[in-house]
Scaffold this active site. Structure first.
Site, PDB file in Angstrom:
ATOM      1  N   ASP A   1       7.944  10.425 -71.358  1.00 55.80           N
ATOM      2  CA  ASP A   1       8.674  11.068 -72.714  1.00 55.80           C
ATOM      3  C   ASP A   1       8.867   9.564 -73.426  1.00 55.80           C
ATOM      4  O   ASP A   1       9.970   8.530 -73.634  1.00 55.80           O
ATOM      5  CB  ASP A   1      10.134  11.212 -71.985  1.00 55.80           C
ATOM      6  CG  ASP A   1      10.347  11.984 -73.106  1.00 55.80           C
ATOM      7  OD1 ASP A   1       9.504  11.849 -74.395  1.00 55.80           O
ATOM      8  OD2 ASP A   1      11.785  12.137 -73.403  1.00 55.80           O
TER       9      ASP A   1
ATOM     10  N   THR B   1      16.318  16.692 -81.270  1.00 54.47           N
ATOM     11  CA  THR B   1      17.769  18.042 -81.708  1.00 54.47           C
ATOM     12  C   THR B   1      19.469  17.369 -82.183  1.00 54.47           C
ATOM     13  O   THR B   1      19.941  17.825 -82.331  1.00 54.47           O
ATOM     14  CB  THR B   1      18.689  18.720 -80.113  1.00 54.47           C
ATOM     15  OG1 THR B   1      18.579  17.916 -79.045  1.00 54.47           O
ATOM     16  CG2 THR B   1      17.541  19.553 -79.908  1.00 54.47           C
TER      17      THR B   1
ATOM     18  N   LYS C   1       7.562   8.467 -76.483  1.00 57.10           N
ATOM     19  CA  LYS C   1       7.846   9.031 -77.894  1.00 57.10           C
ATOM     20  C   LYS C   1       7.377   8.500 -79.326  1.00 57.10           C
ATOM     21  O   LYS C   1       7.604   7.935 -79.333  1.00 57.10           O
ATOM     22  CB  LYS C   1       9.083   9.105 -78.304  1.00 57.10           C
ATOM     23  CG  LYS C   1       9.525  10.505 -77.512  1.00 57.10           C
ATOM     24  CD  LYS C   1      11.168  10.854 -77.752  1.00 57.10           C
ATOM     25  CE  LYS C   1      11.933  11.935 -77.432  1.00 57.10           C
ATOM     26  NZ  LYS C   1      12.132  11.702 -76.008  1.00 57.10           N
TER      27      LYS C   1
ATOM     28  N   ARG D   1      21.326  15.522 -66.099  1.00 55.29           N
ATOM     29  CA  ARG D   1      22.603  16.112 -65.725  1.00 55.29           C
ATOM     30  C   ARG D   1      23.087  16.727 -64.717  1.00 55.29           C
ATOM     31  O   ARG D   1      24.177  16.568 -63.353  1.00 55.29           O
ATOM     32  CB  ARG D   1      23.525  15.433 -66.179  1.00 55.29           C
ATOM     33  CG  ARG D   1      23.403  13.470 -66.692  1.00 55.29           C
ATOM     34  CD  ARG D   1      24.614  13.649 -68.480  1.00 55.29           C
ATOM     35  NE  ARG D   1      23.153  14.433 -69.488  1.00 55.29           N
ATOM     36  CZ  ARG D   1      24.183  14.572 -70.423  1.00 55.29           C
ATOM     37  NH1 ARG D   1      24.888  14.126 -71.447  1.00 55.29           N
ATOM     38  NH2 ARG D   1      23.405  15.222 -71.420  1.00 55.29           N
TER      39      ARG D   1
ATOM     40  N   LYS E   1      10.350  13.400 -65.098  1.00 52.36           N
ATOM     41  CA  LYS E   1      10.616  13.171 -66.224  1.00 52.36           C
ATOM     42  C   LYS E   1      11.024  11.517 -66.980  1.00 52.36           C
ATOM     43  O   LYS E   1      12.122  10.868 -65.876  1.00 52.36           O
ATOM     44  CB  LYS E   1      11.030  13.302 -67.513  1.00 52.36           C
ATOM     45  CG  LYS E   1      11.133  12.616 -68.804  1.00 52.36           C
ATOM     46  CD  LYS E   1      11.320  13.814 -69.472  1.00 52.36           C
ATOM     47  CE  LYS E   1      13.337  13.505 -69.978  1.00 52.36           C
ATOM     48  NZ  LYS E   1      13.379  12.507 -70.662  1.00 52.36           N
TER      49      LYS E   1
ATOM     50  N   ASP F   1       4.231   5.874 -84.992  1.00 55.45           N
ATOM     51  CA  ASP F   1       3.496   3.789 -85.198  1.00 55.45           C
ATOM     52  C   ASP F   1       1.835   4.233 -86.391  1.00 55.45           C
ATOM     53  O   ASP F   1       1.849   5.338 -85.852  1.00 55.45           O
ATOM     54  CB  ASP F   1       3.655   2.430 -84.266  1.00 55.45           C
ATOM     55  CG  ASP F   1       3.581   1.672 -84.799  1.00 55.45           C
ATOM     56  OD1 ASP F   1       2.991   1.508 -86.242  1.00 55.45           O
ATOM     57  OD2 ASP F   1       3.968   0.293 -83.931  1.00 55.45           O
TER      58      ASP F   1
ATOM     59  N   ASP G   1      16.890   9.943 -65.818  1.00 52.01           N
ATOM     60  CA  ASP G   1      17.774   9.235 -67.011  1.00 52.01           C
ATOM     61  C   ASP G   1      18.253   8.073 -65.452  1.00 52.01           C
ATOM     62  O   ASP G   1      19.875   7.624 -65.793  1.00 52.01           O
ATOM     63  CB  ASP G   1      18.186   9.524 -67.805  1.00 52.01           C
ATOM     64  CG  ASP G   1      17.831   9.876 -68.825  1.00 52.01           C
ATOM     65  OD1 ASP G   1      16.579   9.594 -69.158  1.00 52.01           O
ATOM     66  OD2 ASP G   1      17.866  11.435 -68.896  1.00 52.01           O
TER      67      ASP G   1
HETATM   68  O1  C5P Z   1      21.008  15.283 -69.128  1.00 50.66           O
HETATM   69  P1  C5P Z   1      20.050  16.629 -69.726  1.00 50.66           P
HETATM   70  O2  C5P Z   1      19.941  17.668 -68.612  1.00 50.66           O
HETATM   71  O3  C5P Z   1      21.273  16.062 -70.729  1.00 50.66           O
HETATM   72  O4  C5P Z   1      19.118  16.063 -70.324  1.00 50.66           O
HETATM   73  C1  C5P Z   1      18.076  16.419 -71.077  1.00 50.66           C
HETATM   74  C2  C5P Z   1      17.346  15.226 -70.848  1.00 50.66           C
HETATM   75  O5  C5P Z   1      15.813  15.455 -72.232  1.00 50.66           O
HETATM   76  C3  C5P Z   1      17.065  13.685 -71.542  1.00 50.66           C
HETATM   77  O6  C5P Z   1      16.367  12.780 -70.682  1.00 50.66           O
HETATM   78  C4  C5P Z   1      17.593  13.967 -72.781  1.00 50.66           C
HETATM   79  O7  C5P Z   1      16.831  12.888 -73.583  1.00 50.66           O
HETATM   80  C5  C5P Z   1      15.860  14.791 -72.809  1.00 50.66           C
HETATM   81  N1  C5P Z   1      15.792  15.461 -74.417  1.00 50.66           N
HETATM   82  C6  C5P Z   1      16.957  15.874 -74.595  1.00 50.66           C
HETATM   83  N2  C5P Z   1      16.707  16.726 -75.970  1.00 50.66           N
HETATM   84  C7  C5P Z   1      15.547  16.146 -77.247  1.00 50.66           C
HETATM   85  C8  C5P Z   1      14.828  15.773 -76.059  1.00 50.66           C
HETATM   86  C9  C5P Z   1      14.699  14.262 -74.804  1.00 50.66           C
HETATM   87  O8  C5P Z   1      18.322  16.405 -74.365  1.00 50.66           O
HETATM   88  N3  C5P Z   1      15.232  17.126 -78.105  1.00 50.66           N
END
Ligand code: C5P
Length: 232
Positions: A59, A119, A61, A211, A32, A64, A10
């Site tokens: 990713d 989530t 998503k 992260r 990703k 449409d 990210d």
């Molecule tokens: O930094 P972190 O480990 O929280 O990143 C989780 C990744 O998974 C991010 O790219 C976030 O957008 C993605 N994600 C998430 N929960 C979801 C779907 C995708 O945290 N339900």
């Protein structure tokens, strides 16, 4: 493809992403690419990371009308990524159209997985805004079954749901789970988290980790720790 750790890259730019991946030297982690990086850097960043030998989960998503998703998936199929995704909320016809669009003339295609419920959505949002009265767990399982019945390969879900998705949709139906943290790590904005070892025990096929790796003082060591716990 077996169980693996996918790093959520990210970052806002291609430069930052490539500089991050350079730190891994010989290793080629599964990556990703989400909306921020794709919209900021364009499809070229996908080609560049692929050319470096990484597997890619794109990713984006999609959600449409079936014809639009089919055509967009057809464009994405030419990027040679390993996993693509869409929202199960788009319905079975949209998911079947996506599969058709993603399938290349030689019959090959990237894996296609569905987001069940984000989530960031809770029971209150479901009931008051989306007017869905069923419990969240039931909605997630029902969307997962719709995805499986439409021919998709798996879902993105919370690691807490992975075990039930497998028992409802079959062991071969992939569960790709974000929300992973080290036992001694900072949770950040993730509320329901699991360690890589717990995600392994519960049967996640892929964990998506951002992260805890990207913001670590030593990202390579953090990635290796994640792999040791999850893959063993
Ligand atoms: O930094 P972190 O480990 O929280 O990143 C989780 C990744 O998974 C991010 O790219 C976030 O957008 C993605 N994600 C998430 N929960 C979801 C779907 C995708 O945290 N339900």
């Amino acid at each position: 493809m077996g169980r693996d750790v996918i790093i959520a890259c990210d970052f806002p730019s291609a430069e930052q992403t490539l500089a991050f991946l350079d730190r891994f030297e010989g290793e080629k982690p599964f990556v990703k690419i989400g909306m921020e990086l794709f919209y900021g850097a364009g499809p070229e960043i996908v080609r560049e990371i692929k050319a470096r030998g990484h597997k890619i989960f794109l990713d984006l998503k999609l959600h449409d009308i079936p014809n639009t998703v089919k055509k967009a998936m057809n464009v994405l199929s030419r990027l040679d990524v390993d996993i693509c995704n869409l929202h199960a909320a788009g319905g079975a016809e949209m998911m079947r159209a996506a599969l058709e669009g993603l399938t290349r003339p030689d019959g090959s295609r990237p894996l296609l997985i569905a987001v069940t419920q984000l989530t960031s959505t809770n029971q209150e949002t479901l009931e008051n805004e989306l007017l869905i009265r069923e419990p969240m767990e039931q909605v997630v399982m029902s969307y997962a079954e719709n995805a499986r019945n439409a021919g998709l390969d798996g879902v993105v879900c919370s690691p807490l749901e992975a075990e039930r998705v497998h028992s409802r949709c079959g062991a071969g139906f992939l569960t790709v789970t974000p929300g992973v943290r080290f036992a001694d790590g900072d949770k950040g904005d993730q509320k329901r988290v699991m360690t890589p070892a717990q995600a392994k025990a519960i049967g996640s096929d892929y964990i998506v980790v951002g992260r805890p790796i990207t913001a670590a003082a030593d990202p390579v060591a953090a990635y290796q720790r994640c792999c040791a716990e999850f893959i063993g």
